[in-house]
Design an enzyme around this catalytic site. Sequence first.
Site, PDB file in Angstrom:
ATOM      1  N   ALA A  48      42.334  59.550 -19.082  1.00 32.00           N
ATOM      2  CA  ALA A  48      43.473  60.019 -19.998  1.00 32.00           C
ATOM      3  C   ALA A  48      42.687  58.581 -21.661  1.00 32.00           C
ATOM      4  O   ALA A  48      42.408  59.164 -22.432  1.00 32.00           O
ATOM      5  CB  ALA A  48      44.425  60.134 -19.997  1.00 32.00           C
ATOM      6  N   GLN A 192      38.096  58.819  -7.523  1.00 29.35           N
ATOM      7  CA  GLN A 192      38.568  58.209  -8.251  1.00 29.35           C
ATOM      8  C   GLN A 192      39.005  57.191  -7.550  1.00 29.35           C
ATOM      9  O   GLN A 192      38.885  55.791  -7.843  1.00 29.35           O
ATOM     10  CB  GLN A 192      39.338  58.693  -9.539  1.00 29.35           C
ATOM     11  CG  GLN A 192      38.588  59.485 -10.555  1.00 29.35           C
ATOM     12  CD  GLN A 192      39.023  60.949  -9.608  1.00 29.35           C
ATOM     13  OE1 GLN A 192      38.442  61.476  -8.880  1.00 29.35           O
ATOM     14  NE2 GLN A 192      38.446  61.825 -10.809  1.00 29.35           N
ATOM     15  N   ASP A 233      48.076  62.326 -17.712  1.00 25.40           N
ATOM     16  CA  ASP A 233      47.525  62.691 -18.801  1.00 25.40           C
ATOM     17  C   ASP A 233      47.916  63.448 -19.687  1.00 25.40           C
ATOM     18  O   ASP A 233      47.784  63.523 -21.103  1.00 25.40           O
ATOM     19  CB  ASP A 233      46.097  64.054 -17.895  1.00 25.40           C
ATOM     20  CG  ASP A 233      45.292  63.109 -17.306  1.00 25.40           C
ATOM     21  OD1 ASP A 233      44.954  62.489 -16.062  1.00 25.40           O
ATOM     22  OD2 ASP A 233      44.178  62.888 -17.748  1.00 25.40           O
ATOM     23  N   ASN A 243      49.010  65.132 -14.055  1.00 26.15           N
ATOM     24  CA  ASN A 243      48.250  64.071 -13.649  1.00 26.15           C
ATOM     25  C   ASN A 243      47.622  64.398 -12.170  1.00 26.15           C
ATOM     26  O   ASN A 243      47.299  64.932 -11.812  1.00 26.15           O
ATOM     27  CB  ASN A 243      48.852  62.312 -12.959  1.00 26.15           C
ATOM     28  CG  ASN A 243      47.958  61.226 -12.794  1.00 26.15           C
ATOM     29  OD1 ASN A 243      47.571  60.698 -13.898  1.00 26.15           O
ATOM     30  ND2 ASN A 243      48.571  60.456 -11.639  1.00 26.15           N
ATOM     31  N   LYS A 244      46.352  63.188 -12.038  1.00 27.86           N
ATOM     32  CA  LYS A 244      45.409  63.438 -10.991  1.00 27.86           C
ATOM     33  C   LYS A 244      46.489  64.395  -9.873  1.00 27.86           C
ATOM     34  O   LYS A 244      47.191  64.780  -9.538  1.00 27.86           O
ATOM     35  CB  LYS A 244      44.617  62.522 -10.607  1.00 27.86           C
ATOM     36  CG  LYS A 244      43.519  62.979  -9.505  1.00 27.86           C
ATOM     37  CD  LYS A 244      42.094  63.616  -9.542  1.00 27.86           C
ATOM     38  CE  LYS A 244      42.033  63.811 -10.741  1.00 27.86           C
ATOM     39  NZ  LYS A 244      41.210  64.735 -11.853  1.00 27.86           N
TER      40      LYS A 244
HETATM   41  O1  MRU Z   1      39.764  63.444 -13.706  1.00 30.57           O
HETATM   42  P1  MRU Z   1      40.710  61.901 -14.038  1.00 30.57           P
HETATM   43  O2  MRU Z   1      39.014  60.867 -13.432  1.00 30.57           O
HETATM   44  O3  MRU Z   1      39.930  61.482 -15.280  1.00 30.57           O
HETATM   45  O4  MRU Z   1      41.665  62.005 -13.963  1.00 30.57           O
HETATM   46  C1  MRU Z   1      42.440  60.634 -14.577  1.00 30.57           C
HETATM   47  C2  MRU Z   1      43.839  60.876 -14.165  1.00 30.57           C
HETATM   48  O5  MRU Z   1      44.053  61.653 -13.381  1.00 30.57           O
HETATM   49  C3  MRU Z   1      44.664  59.473 -14.790  1.00 30.57           C
HETATM   50  O6  MRU Z   1      45.428  59.194 -13.454  1.00 30.57           O
HETATM   51  C4  MRU Z   1      45.312  59.471 -15.560  1.00 30.57           C
HETATM   52  O7  MRU Z   1      44.660  59.790 -16.916  1.00 30.57           O
HETATM   53  C5  MRU Z   1      45.590  58.653 -16.254  1.00 30.57           C
HETATM   54  S1  MRU Z   1      44.327  56.886 -16.554  1.00 30.57           S
HETATM   55  C6  MRU Z   1      44.966  55.678 -17.031  1.00 30.57           C
END
Ligand code: MRU
Length: 337
Positions: A48, A192, A233, A243-244
């Site tokens: 994010a 990730q 996010d 969040n993810k």
């Molecule tokens: O789909 P992504 O890889 O962009 O998802 C990222 C996440 O869910 C992270 O946990 C979130 O953005 C925080 S990053 C500091």
Amino acid sequence: MKVQALERVGDRLRLIDQTRLPGELVLKNIDNYKDVIRAIKRLEVRGAPAIGIAAAYVLAMAASNAERYDLAYLRIVGEELKGARPTAVNLSWAVDRMLTRAADLSGVSVEEAQTTLWVEAEAIHEEDRRMCMQIGQLGSGLINDSDTVLTHCNTGALATGGIGTALGVIYTCRNLGKRIRVFVDETRPLLQGARLTAWELLQEGIDTTLICDSTAGFLMKQGKIDHVIVGADRIARNGDTANKIGTYSLAVLAKEHNVPFYVAAPSSTFDDEIESGDRIVIEERVAGEVTSGFGKRTAPEGIAVYSPAFDVTPVRLISFFITNGEIKPGGRPPDLR
Ligand code: MRU
């Protein structure tokens, strides 16, 4: 911290193509704003805060790519950006901030307008760098020497403008001399955790063990996890946190096993405009990200797929928010930490 997800180089953006990690470290130099939007959509740049910073640079680059200064056009680009990854509020926050700055520039020369927008984008980048440090400092106070932390997705230097949020806490603990052990969820479907967090933590010499997402509960049951720390996010006014995908399951498991659950996020991830998590738009990803992997198809042709990129953890499952300004209590009673 050796890794930098993205960087301004003159009127260009240099970013690590994260789709190529961990196999190859590929740096891309992009001088056309449309290519940066494409990179955001393809998750070449992700996380994010990092996509918020990238979005700010997109607007500066869009102004530089044009011959005359056209605010209406920048607003159109801004709308496209907001739709590129709709869940992360950092992206729309950065777009709105850049457009507010852009709206002040009607009387100035094209060159001055372009320079001002680059400077504003760099300020957003620099502020994120600083907020990561503050999150790390504050969060490290929650972690003791020899503790074991479980984390999900990637929240480090690859996901932000600085040392990261949840991973920033871990790096700061290490810098303070605390010995920390980290378990990393692989984070299906795009891995990730396995591809990016494991890579980052190994670069930094942190004691790291990769697990399948489904292993987390078993580890907690054995008493092997002292803290769960994740990023965010979008955090609604009541504290519900997107969040993810998989974060909600972890929070439920953490409550069941009395493991404290922390969300680490900068102020740019807090969305005061929405009351609760029910209103958060959840990005859905294409079926192919679930039906293929490891270079081949992993599910039969014709199977239906549902692939939300994020889920929402209700605030009642969150022990604390680690922000750049303070440690804020979540909704989980103190006896459950
Ligand atoms: O789909 P992504 O890889 O962009 O998802 C990222 C996440 O869910 C992270 O946990 C979130 O953005 C925080 S990053 C500091």
